[in-house]
Design an enzyme around this catalytic site. Structure first.
Site, PDB file in Angstrom:
ATOM      1  N   ASP A  18     -12.806  -5.158   2.495  1.00 16.06           N
ATOM      2  CA  ASP A  18     -12.931  -5.378   1.056  1.00 16.06           C
ATOM      3  C   ASP A  18     -13.698  -6.630   0.647  1.00 16.06           C
ATOM      4  O   ASP A  18     -14.525  -6.590  -0.243  1.00 16.06           O
ATOM      5  CB  ASP A  18     -11.539  -5.457   0.416  1.00 16.06           C
ATOM      6  CG  ASP A  18     -10.703  -4.212   0.657  1.00 16.06           C
ATOM      7  OD1 ASP A  18     -11.111  -3.341   1.443  1.00 16.06           O
ATOM      8  OD2 ASP A  18      -9.619  -4.124   0.058  1.00 16.06           O
ATOM      9  N   GLU A  54      -0.524  -6.699   9.537  1.00 15.81           N
ATOM     10  CA  GLU A  54      -1.760  -6.045   9.074  1.00 15.81           C
ATOM     11  C   GLU A  54      -2.976  -6.648   9.782  1.00 15.81           C
ATOM     12  O   GLU A  54      -3.880  -5.943  10.199  1.00 15.81           O
ATOM     13  CB  GLU A  54      -1.869  -6.214   7.554  1.00 15.81           C
ATOM     14  CG  GLU A  54      -3.062  -5.501   6.930  1.00 15.81           C
ATOM     15  CD  GLU A  54      -3.138  -5.675   5.421  1.00 15.81           C
ATOM     16  OE1 GLU A  54      -2.269  -6.389   4.850  1.00 15.81           O
ATOM     17  OE2 GLU A  54      -4.057  -5.107   4.807  1.00 15.81           O
ATOM     18  N   TYR A  83       0.859  -1.208   0.000  1.00 22.61           N
ATOM     19  CA  TYR A  83       0.000   0.000   0.000  1.00 22.61           C
ATOM     20  C   TYR A  83       0.888   1.249   0.000  1.00 22.61           C
ATOM     21  O   TYR A  83       1.156   1.833   1.052  1.00 22.61           O
ATOM     22  CB  TYR A  83      -0.898   0.038   1.235  1.00 22.61           C
ATOM     23  CG  TYR A  83      -1.782  -1.160   1.450  1.00 22.61           C
ATOM     24  CD1 TYR A  83      -2.803  -1.482   0.561  1.00 22.61           C
ATOM     25  CD2 TYR A  83      -1.624  -1.959   2.577  1.00 22.61           C
ATOM     26  CE1 TYR A  83      -3.630  -2.575   0.781  1.00 22.61           C
ATOM     27  CE2 TYR A  83      -2.448  -3.050   2.808  1.00 22.61           C
ATOM     28  CZ  TYR A  83      -3.443  -3.358   1.904  1.00 22.61           C
ATOM     29  OH  TYR A  83      -4.248  -4.427   2.134  1.00 22.61           O
TER      30      TYR A  83
HETATM   31  C1  DGY Z   1      -6.431  -2.765  -1.600  1.00 26.40           C
HETATM   32  O1  DGY Z   1      -5.806  -2.393  -2.580  1.00 26.40           O
HETATM   33  O2  DGY Z   1      -6.429  -3.915  -1.173  1.00 26.40           O
HETATM   34  C2  DGY Z   1      -7.164  -1.798  -0.821  1.00 26.40           C
HETATM   35  O3  DGY Z   1      -7.812  -2.358   0.268  1.00 26.40           O
HETATM   36  C3  DGY Z   1      -8.093  -0.983  -1.636  1.00 26.40           C
HETATM   37  O4  DGY Z   1      -8.390   0.115  -0.892  1.00 26.40           O
END
Ligand code: DGY
Length: 431
Positions: free
Chosen positions: A170, A394, A33
């Site tokens: 997600d 995470e 990220y």
């Molecule tokens: C990802 O890329 O996995 C994110 O959660 C999207 O925001």
């Protein structure tokens, strides 16, 4: 944890925040990220507040540089392009988005759980003298963010998401029905990057990703027009995460308004509206707050960690207590993101089982405020133990604590500093 020496882990948590600091904003973790994410950043600010309050305010100020003219605060700000992440700014195509106006920071076109006002208020209370000059110019922007949520996303009182990424959860089972209703035709060819950073068993499936990208293209084709998306998208799901974080933030905005001598009447109206909406998410069949697909009226039937954010939202509601007791009784490491007895439980796969420190922070702090002292203490102890034994991951497998997803993770470090560490208890994270 009473005899535990917190100092080395506190130092490691501070080091992680500094490691992920890109100058005014913090990435959740390098590689996986590489940009500024909305709710991750609010938690980063909370973590910084435990040792550098000015840097905490800077995090929030940078996030709000990405606010669109219509008030929306995007879920990702692409400050510097990084080819290691997909989907990047070219896929989102928000340059000509209708609500964006004069904002020049490249971004996604969707938002995320609005925890920003609540965490800003917490940071302010830790040091009002240092915070006042920072909060005063931010207050109208925070208000505009919530005005947008109410206008664009709260038609039934509960706050809806237009994409699973908006919930932050997600691939939660909450969206399965709505996702199954999408036939992902016309998805442009793409290469996932997430599975080059992290074990694919810990990430959403290809079926999920095809639909994630389809939804981005769908909204991009409508220039991110909220009215068109509301009218035409197959995906419109009322979400407990957004509803309870918005409700909590509205209460905290009201406290800010009081502190700053601003008018509270508009915010009072939001609180009433959101409280009525929260009630529409109560699912008597599961004994829990649940996601609701507005296209079918169906509940997801999902007991998730978001179900237990009602106390964080300020609801003095005892109804979820029995289900909470059942989930705590079944979990070696609380809170799992999905019911361990549920048919879709997957202990490693992102939001279909694993434990997330930020959700624990909100759930337990809300419980403590509403008198669920034992439950809150249990969740805090579990969070601390997971981090002590498995590091700043995470997320964690709730059955055995296996660290999963990205490592050296900003919000896990932040939650440690602000709350889970035995040395926390004063300052911005203090309970
Ligand atoms: C990802 O890329 O996995 C994110 O959660 C999207 O925001």
């Amino acid at each position: 944890m009473r005899d535990f020496d917190a100092a080395p882990l506190d130092a490691e948590a501070r080091r992680i925040l500094q490691l992920n600091d890109r100058g005014g904003y913090t990435v959740p973790t390098a590689g996986l990220y590489p940009y500024q994410w909305n709710w991750d950043s609010a938690f980063a600010a909370l973590g910084f507040a435990s040792f550098d309050i000015s840097r905490a305010w800077a995090e929030i100020e940078t996030l709000l540089t990405g606010q669109w003219d219509n008030g929306m605060v995007p879920h990702i700000l692409f400050h510097r392009t990084d080819p290691g992440y997909f989907p990047g700014p070219d896929v989102w195509g928000t340059e000509t988005a209708l609500g964006r106006g004069t904002c020049s920071v490249p971004s996604s076109g969707i938002s995320q759980p609005p925890v920003l006002a609540s965490l800003a208020w917490r940071i302010y209370r830790a040091d009002p003298a240092a915070g006042r000059g920072r909060l005063v110019p931010l207050y109208p922007r925070l208000l505009a963010y919530h005005r947008w949520i109410i206008a664009a996303r709260a038609e039934t009182g509960a706050v809806v998401i237009t994409h699973p990424w908006e919930a932050g959860r997600d691939n939660a089972p909450d969206w399965d029905e709505a996702m199954a209703g999408i036939e992902p035709l016309g998805v442009e060819p793409y290469t996932r990057r997430d599975t080059s950073h992290v074990d694919a068993r810990m990430r959403p499936t290809k079926e999920d990703y095809d639909r994630f990208i389809w939804l981005v293209q769908f909204a991009r084709d409508r220039r991110w027009d909220e009215a068109a998306i509301a009218a035409e998208s197959p995906f419109r799901v009322a979400d407990p995460t957004l509803t309870f974080t918005a409700l909590r933030s509205a209460r905290d905005l009201k406290a800010m308004a009081h502190e700053l001598g601003e008018d509270e009447a508009e915010i009072d109206g939001w609180i009433t509206h959101l409280e009525a909406g929260a009630e529409t998410l109560w699912n008597p069949e599961t004994g829990a707050y649940d996601a609701k697909n507005l296209r079918t009226g169906n509940f997801a039937g999902s007991v998730s960690n978001a179900s237990f954010l009602s106390w964080w939202g300020g609801l003095a509601d005892d109804r979820p207590r029995a289900t909470l007791a059942r989930i705590l009784g079944q979990s070696r490491h609380a809170l799992p993101s999905y019911d361990p007895e549920g048919p879709k439980f997957d202990s490693l796969r992102y939001w279909r089982g694993p434990v997330w420190a930020v959700m624990n922070f909100m759930a337990a702090n809300g419980m403590a405020e509403q008198g669920l002292t034992e439950e809150a203490a249990r969740i805090r102890a579990d969070t601390a133990r997971l981090i002590v034994e498995n590091g700043f991951a995470e997320y964690f497998d709730p059955t055995d604590g296996t660290p999963a997803g990205g490592a050296t993770f900003t919000w896990t470090a932040a939650v440690w500093l602000a709350w889970a560490s035995p040395s926390a208890g004063t300052g911005a994270g203090g309970r």
